[in-house]
Scaffold this active site. Structure first.
Site, PDB file in Angstrom:
ATOM      1  CG  ASP A 185      33.419  48.480  36.256  1.00  0.00           C
ATOM      2  OD1 ASP A 185      34.663  48.482  36.380  1.00  0.00           O
ATOM      3  OD2 ASP A 185      32.795  47.675  35.555  1.00  0.00           O
ATOM      4  CE  LYS A 205      37.619  34.261  44.409  1.00  0.00           C
ATOM      5  NZ  LYS A 205      37.481  32.884  44.012  1.00  0.00           N
ATOM      6  CB  SER A 245      47.547  36.126  44.069  1.00  0.00           C
ATOM      7  OG  SER A 245      47.538  34.744  43.844  1.00  0.00           O
ATOM      8  CE1 TYR A 262      43.818  36.482  40.566  1.00  0.00           C
ATOM      9  CE2 TYR A 262      45.172  34.558  41.037  1.00  0.00           C
ATOM     10  CZ  TYR A 262      44.465  35.664  41.472  1.00  0.00           C
ATOM     11  OH  TYR A 262      44.412  35.948  42.818  1.00  0.00           O
ATOM     12  CE  LYS A 302      44.691  39.895  42.175  1.00  0.00           C
ATOM     13  NZ  LYS A 302      44.024  40.954  42.927  1.00  0.00           N
ATOM     14  CG  ASN A 322      36.105  29.563  38.082  1.00  0.00           C
ATOM     15  OD1 ASN A 322      36.167  28.904  37.058  1.00  0.00           O
ATOM     16  ND2 ASN A 322      35.451  30.716  38.148  1.00  0.00           N
ATOM     17  CG  ASN A 323      38.633  29.404  43.594  1.00  0.00           C
ATOM     18  OD1 ASN A 323      38.068  30.486  43.589  1.00  0.00           O
ATOM     19  ND2 ASN A 323      39.823  29.245  43.064  1.00  0.00           N
ATOM     20  NE  ARG A 330      42.453  24.955  37.814  1.00  0.00           N
ATOM     21  CZ  ARG A 330      41.984  25.500  38.933  1.00  0.00           C
ATOM     22  NH1 ARG A 330      40.675  25.690  39.086  1.00  0.00           N
ATOM     23  NH2 ARG A 330      42.789  25.826  39.909  1.00  0.00           N
TER      24      ARG A 330
END
Ligand code: UFG
Length: 290
Positions: A6, A32, A72, A96, A100, A145-146, A239
């Protein structure tokens, strides 16, 4: 030797760098999902930002100096500009995206302090698809999620219908527009980036996208063609954290490295569907062997 650690575990990271002569690092490890990041923002900062700080601390302690970082397109945020180039201002619209953006800034600060570092941040637009063999693909934990993995799970009957988040955006059909990029093009982009790490020291930022946008309904239409049967969907509320349109100007990477993406939306959908059809329940029988 343990092969998994980790990034928040500094001692484990130190052990990895102490045990190996590490020439270059590709730093993918992060959370992500835009929607999830609005629900658990602190976990996003912990994993994405603290993880990156720890990685750089370990690298600088052990003399590793080259890194390709997964950034991203979401850091551009809600901007009316199409397409987006790397000099456009950042306006991250959700936790998120802010993680990034913070990582890019901390990479810049690290490069200023350690001039021997060579860092390339690749701002991915929306990676979808799978390896054309159908053997390596996306297998999200829990409800996806995507959008593409969600669609694919509806197509195999694991989910009932695709929620389409908003049809009142200022886009041609009202649904969100994204620059989808084949995962194999993303992989190629990293290979080329590794080859160019030594061109320059310091931080360089590149978009990784195709320059072409597709709405959620256009993506659904293309994926439906690959599947061959209709995919139920329902329009829902927007969303949290979403923006209307994100499309790359892919010019910088082409000018710098003579490289551009080669796979279109049809290939992305065909490859994603091949993986899902061959693995309707994902990697339930274990990780891929290729
Ligand atoms: N969408 C739906 N239904 C869903 C999921 C998504 O309509 O079930 C819509 C979204 O509203 C958006 C589009 O589909 O308009 C794409 O959404 P994704 O969640 O697939 O991806 P994002 O644009 O939110 O992008 C995020 C990050 C990117 C990252 C990408 C893939 O911003 O950096 O996820 O991980 F590349």
């Amino acid at each position: 030797m343990k092969r998994q650690a980790d990034l928040r575990d500094r001692a484990a990271l130190d052990a990895v760098f102490a045990a190996h002569e590490i020439d270059s690092v590709i730093h993918f490890a992060a959370k992500k999902a835009v929607g999830e990041s609005t629900r658990i923002p602190l976990e996003y900062y912990d994993i994405n930002v603290t993880g990156t700080v720890n990685l750089l601390l370990a690298m600088t302690r052990h003399g590793a100096r080259r890194v390709v970082f997964s950034s991203s397109c979401s850091i551009y945020g809600e901007t009316p500009k199409v397409p987006l180039d790397e000099d456009d201002p950042a306006a991250p619209a959700n936790p998120y995206a802010r993680t990034k953006y913070l990582c890019e800034q901390l990479l810049a600060d690290a490069c200023a302090r350690y001039p021997e570092l060579s860092v390339i941040a690749l701002r991915y637009f929306n990676p979808i698809g799978a390896h054309p063999s159908g053997e390596i693909g996306e297998d999200p934990t829990g409800v996806p999620n995507n959008v593409l993995p969600y669609m694919a799970q509806v197509a195999v009957g694991r989910l009932t219908e695709l929620p389409v988040f908003g049809d009142d955006y200022p886009t041609p059909d009202g649904t969100g527009v994204r620059d989808y990029i084949h995962v194999s093009d993303v992989a190629d982009g990293h290979r080329v980036a590794l080859d160019h790490l030594d061109d320059e020291q310091g931080l360089r930022v590149f978009n990784l996208g195709t320059g072409t946008g597709a709405s959620v309904l256009e993506l659904l239409a293309e994926f439906t063609k690959a599947v061959g049967t209709p995919i139920p969907y329902r329009i829902q509320a927007r969303r949290a954290g979403d923006v209307p349109t994100l499309i790359a100007d892919p010019g910088r990477v082409e000018r710098a490295w003579g490289w551009r993406t080669t796979r279109d939306l049809t290939a992305m959908c065909a490859d994603a569907w091949r993986f899902q059809r061959l693995h309707p329940n994902g990697y339930s029988s274990g990780p891929p062997t290729v």
